[in-house]
Design a protein around this motif. Structure first.
Motif, PDB file in Angstrom:
ATOM      1  N   HIS A  15      78.562 -30.335 -18.645  1.00  0.00           N
ATOM      2  CA  HIS A  15      78.186 -31.502 -19.462  1.00  0.00           C
ATOM      3  C   HIS A  15      77.551 -31.120 -20.792  1.00  0.00           C
ATOM      4  CE1 HIS A  15      79.130 -34.466 -16.361  1.00  0.00           C
ATOM      5  NE2 HIS A  15      78.604 -33.617 -15.477  1.00  0.00           N
ATOM      6  N   GLN A  16      77.073 -29.863 -20.908  1.00  0.00           N
ATOM      7  CA  GLN A  16      76.488 -29.353 -22.149  1.00  0.00           C
ATOM      8  C   GLN A  16      75.340 -30.217 -22.645  1.00  0.00           C
ATOM      9  OE1 GLN A  16      79.835 -28.951 -24.846  1.00  0.00           O
ATOM     10  NE2 GLN A  16      80.717 -27.267 -23.659  1.00  0.00           N
ATOM     11  N   HIS A  17      74.648 -30.842 -21.711  1.00  0.00           N
ATOM     12  CA  HIS A  17      73.550 -31.742 -22.074  1.00  0.00           C
ATOM     13  C   HIS A  17      72.675 -31.936 -20.829  1.00  0.00           C
ATOM     14  CE1 HIS A  17      71.464 -35.514 -23.110  1.00  0.00           C
ATOM     15  NE2 HIS A  17      71.694 -35.183 -24.383  1.00  0.00           N
ATOM     16  N   PHE A  18      71.370 -31.755 -20.974  1.00  0.00           N
ATOM     17  CA  PHE A  18      70.476 -31.861 -19.825  1.00  0.00           C
ATOM     18  C   PHE A  18      70.495 -33.259 -19.212  1.00  0.00           C
ATOM     19  CE2 PHE A  18      68.529 -27.889 -21.317  1.00  0.00           C
ATOM     20  CZ  PHE A  18      68.300 -27.235 -20.115  1.00  0.00           C
ATOM     21  N   GLY A  19      70.495 -34.281 -20.069  1.00  0.00           N
ATOM     22  CA  GLY A  19      70.459 -35.644 -19.552  1.00  0.00           C
ATOM     23  C   GLY A  19      71.706 -35.999 -18.778  1.00  0.00           C
ATOM     24  N   ARG A  20      72.875 -35.679 -19.366  1.00  0.00           N
ATOM     25  CA  ARG A  20      74.134 -36.006 -18.673  1.00  0.00           C
ATOM     26  C   ARG A  20      74.292 -35.184 -17.399  1.00  0.00           C
ATOM     27  NH1 ARG A  20      75.976 -36.056 -24.135  1.00  0.00           N
ATOM     28  NH2 ARG A  20      76.824 -33.939 -23.934  1.00  0.00           N
ATOM     29  N   ALA A  21      73.901 -33.908 -17.450  1.00  0.00           N
ATOM     30  CA  ALA A  21      73.989 -33.054 -16.260  1.00  0.00           C
ATOM     31  C   ALA A  21      73.089 -33.583 -15.151  1.00  0.00           C
ATOM     32  CB  ALA A  21      73.626 -31.615 -16.608  1.00  0.00           C
ATOM     33  N   ALA A  22      71.867 -33.974 -15.526  1.00  0.00           N
ATOM     34  CA  ALA A  22      70.928 -34.501 -14.535  1.00  0.00           C
ATOM     35  C   ALA A  22      71.481 -35.773 -13.889  1.00  0.00           C
ATOM     36  CB  ALA A  22      69.578 -34.770 -15.191  1.00  0.00           C
ATOM     37  N   ALA A  23      72.073 -36.645 -14.712  1.00  0.00           N
ATOM     38  CA  ALA A  23      72.647 -37.877 -14.171  1.00  0.00           C
ATOM     39  C   ALA A  23      73.767 -37.590 -13.187  1.00  0.00           C
ATOM     40  CB  ALA A  23      73.151 -38.747 -15.317  1.00  0.00           C
ATOM     41  N   ASP A  49      72.011 -21.449 -24.361  1.00  0.00           N
ATOM     42  CA  ASP A  49      71.456 -21.707 -25.691  1.00  0.00           C
ATOM     43  C   ASP A  49      71.218 -23.201 -25.828  1.00  0.00           C
ATOM     44  OD1 ASP A  49      71.303 -19.142 -26.778  1.00  0.00           O
ATOM     45  OD2 ASP A  49      73.434 -19.153 -27.335  1.00  0.00           O
ATOM     46  N   ARG A  50      69.988 -23.576 -26.173  1.00  0.00           N
ATOM     47  CA  ARG A  50      69.667 -24.977 -26.403  1.00  0.00           C
ATOM     48  C   ARG A  50      69.779 -25.221 -27.908  1.00  0.00           C
ATOM     49  NH1 ARG A  50      67.793 -22.010 -21.881  1.00  0.00           N
ATOM     50  NH2 ARG A  50      66.730 -23.362 -20.353  1.00  0.00           N
ATOM     51  N   THR A  51      70.724 -26.018 -28.344  1.00  0.00           N
ATOM     52  CA  THR A  51      70.946 -26.294 -29.763  1.00  0.00           C
ATOM     53  C   THR A  51      70.939 -27.795 -29.990  1.00  0.00           C
ATOM     54  OG1 THR A  51      73.361 -26.511 -29.728  1.00  0.00           O
ATOM     55  CG2 THR A  51      72.469 -24.261 -29.808  1.00  0.00           C
ATOM     56  N   ALA A  52      70.945 -28.162 -31.279  1.00  0.00           N
ATOM     57  CA  ALA A  52      70.981 -29.583 -31.629  1.00  0.00           C
ATOM     58  C   ALA A  52      72.313 -30.209 -31.226  1.00  0.00           C
ATOM     59  CB  ALA A  52      70.731 -29.758 -33.127  1.00  0.00           C
ATOM     60  N   ARG A  53      73.362 -29.395 -31.167  1.00  0.00           N
ATOM     61  CA  ARG A  53      74.682 -29.916 -30.810  1.00  0.00           C
ATOM     62  C   ARG A  53      74.868 -30.026 -29.299  1.00  0.00           C
ATOM     63  NH1 ARG A  53      78.364 -26.742 -31.492  1.00  0.00           N
ATOM     64  NH2 ARG A  53      77.192 -24.811 -31.901  1.00  0.00           N
ATOM     65  N   VAL A  55      73.904 -27.937 -25.180  1.00  0.00           N
ATOM     66  CA  VAL A  55      73.481 -26.766 -24.409  1.00  0.00           C
ATOM     67  C   VAL A  55      74.722 -25.988 -24.010  1.00  0.00           C
ATOM     68  CG1 VAL A  55      72.199 -25.968 -22.386  1.00  0.00           C
ATOM     69  CG2 VAL A  55      71.517 -28.081 -23.530  1.00  0.00           C
ATOM     70  N   PHE A  56      74.750 -24.685 -24.386  1.00  0.00           N
ATOM     71  CA  PHE A  56      75.959 -23.882 -24.175  1.00  0.00           C
ATOM     72  C   PHE A  56      75.608 -22.570 -23.487  1.00  0.00           C
ATOM     73  CE2 PHE A  56      76.382 -26.414 -28.049  1.00  0.00           C
ATOM     74  CZ  PHE A  56      77.518 -27.151 -27.756  1.00  0.00           C
ATOM     75  N   PRO A  57      76.490 -22.099 -22.562  1.00  0.00           N
ATOM     76  CA  PRO A  57      76.219 -20.830 -21.884  1.00  0.00           C
ATOM     77  C   PRO A  57      76.214 -19.657 -22.869  1.00  0.00           C
ATOM     78  CG  PRO A  57      77.929 -22.065 -20.746  1.00  0.00           C
ATOM     79  CD  PRO A  57      77.731 -22.734 -22.066  1.00  0.00           C
TER      80      PRO A  57
END
Length: 309
Positions: A15-23, A49-53, A55-57
């Motif tokens: 999901h490359q995003h903490f919120g979407r992954a958590a959901a 890597d946590r970026t503005a765009r 989260v990427f491995p």
């Protein structure tokens, strides 16, 4: 490291995003962030890597995720394999039997068991005394005639799986051919062909007061040899009624009068054997052998691996 940590990392990579992954995982975002950070500390490498765009491995993360996918796949397979083993769908069963059991009921039992449990390694062995091999630990199930005897027999559970009575088989050239029945007195005047266990045990009372009639009998290993020697005019063969299932044009079967019941065909297992494969086999026996009755039902009810079947 737990399986859930692997699932968390894979969801975040997808999901490359903490919120979407958590959901997608059904948890709140803060616990997911905390768990990923803890995982990175345990691994000793930054996995994302946590970026503005998004989260990427990282390179380390990509390598970790490959192994994580494989580990979760293997864990899933392990659960499946464990469940199949617990249900008796995999494993090994060693079955020993006397030859006449191959006429009935073993063909139906073995055929059904192979169809319903194709991944069980089934070892089959014809033996003159299968119960002895069972007591020696060389078999899991023994099918023989009568109850097992000898040291250790008290450690076996034995149930009947077929009743039978004695018949005679002769060559079509024999004077008995064409007769529906033959008397015991007539048999005593003929050379006989019998199995070794029959000659030494359960046929002796048949020829009282002169059981020495059996001392000169030809000894055959199985019912097919009995029928074959009878066809050769070597003597009158004596065996179970299920022997009629042998299809030969050169032999004739006669009832023996008065009817002489043979010891039951019996199946024996060790009391202490809690194998799920054995429980599965016993269930198939119960479905195929009407003569087994409540005694096998009781054995199944008490079998540790048969609970809930």
């Amino acid at each position: 490291m737990e399986a859930r940590h692997l699932r968390y990392a894979l969801a975040l990579a997808e999901h490359q995003h903490f919120g979407r992954a958590a959901a997608s995982l059904g948890i709140a975002q803060p616990p997911l962030s905390t768990q990923i950070a803890a995982l990175e500390r345990e691994i000793g490498e930054r996995l994302f890597d946590r970026t503005a765009r998004g989260v990427f491995p990282t390179a380390a993360g990509e390598a970790f995720l490959v192994r994580a996918r494989g580990a979760l796949t293997e864990m899933s397979r392990a659960r499946v394999d464990a469940g199949r083993a617990a249900r008796g769908e995999t494993g090994r069963l060693r079955l020993g039997f006397i030859g006449s059991a191959l006429l009935d009921p073993l063909p139906g039992v073995i055929g059904r068991f192979r169809r319903t449990h194709p991944d069980v390694r089934l070892t089959l062995q014809e033996l003159e005394c299968p119960s002895a091999a069972l007591l020696a630990g060389e078999l899991d199930v023994a099918v023989g005639r009568g109850s097992p005897r000898g040291a250790g027999a008290e450690d076996l559970v034995t149930v009947p799986i077929g009743a039978d009575h004695l018949i005679a088989v002769v060559s079509t050239a024999h004077p008995f051919a064409g007769r529906p029945s033959v008397g015991i007195g007539q048999l005593a005047q003929e050379p006989l062909v019998v199995s070794a266990d029959a000659a030494s045990t359960y046929l002796r009372p048949l020829f009282n007061p002169d059981p020495t009639v059996l001392d000169t009998a030809a000894i055959a290993r199985d019912i097919h040899t009995i029928a074959g020697l009878a066809a050769c005019c070597a003597g009158v063969g004596l065996g179970p009624n299920r022997m009629r299932m042998i299809a030969r044009k050169d032999i004739w079967f006669c009832d023996v009068e008065p009817r002489f019941r043979l010891p039951d065909l019996r199946m024996s297992v060790r009391v202490t054997d809690s194998s799920p494969v054995l429980a599965a086999f016993l269930s198939v026996v119960r479905q195929n052998c009407a003569d087994v009755g409540a005694r096998l039902d009781d054995l199944l009810a008490r079998h540790p691996a048969a609970a809930g079947r």
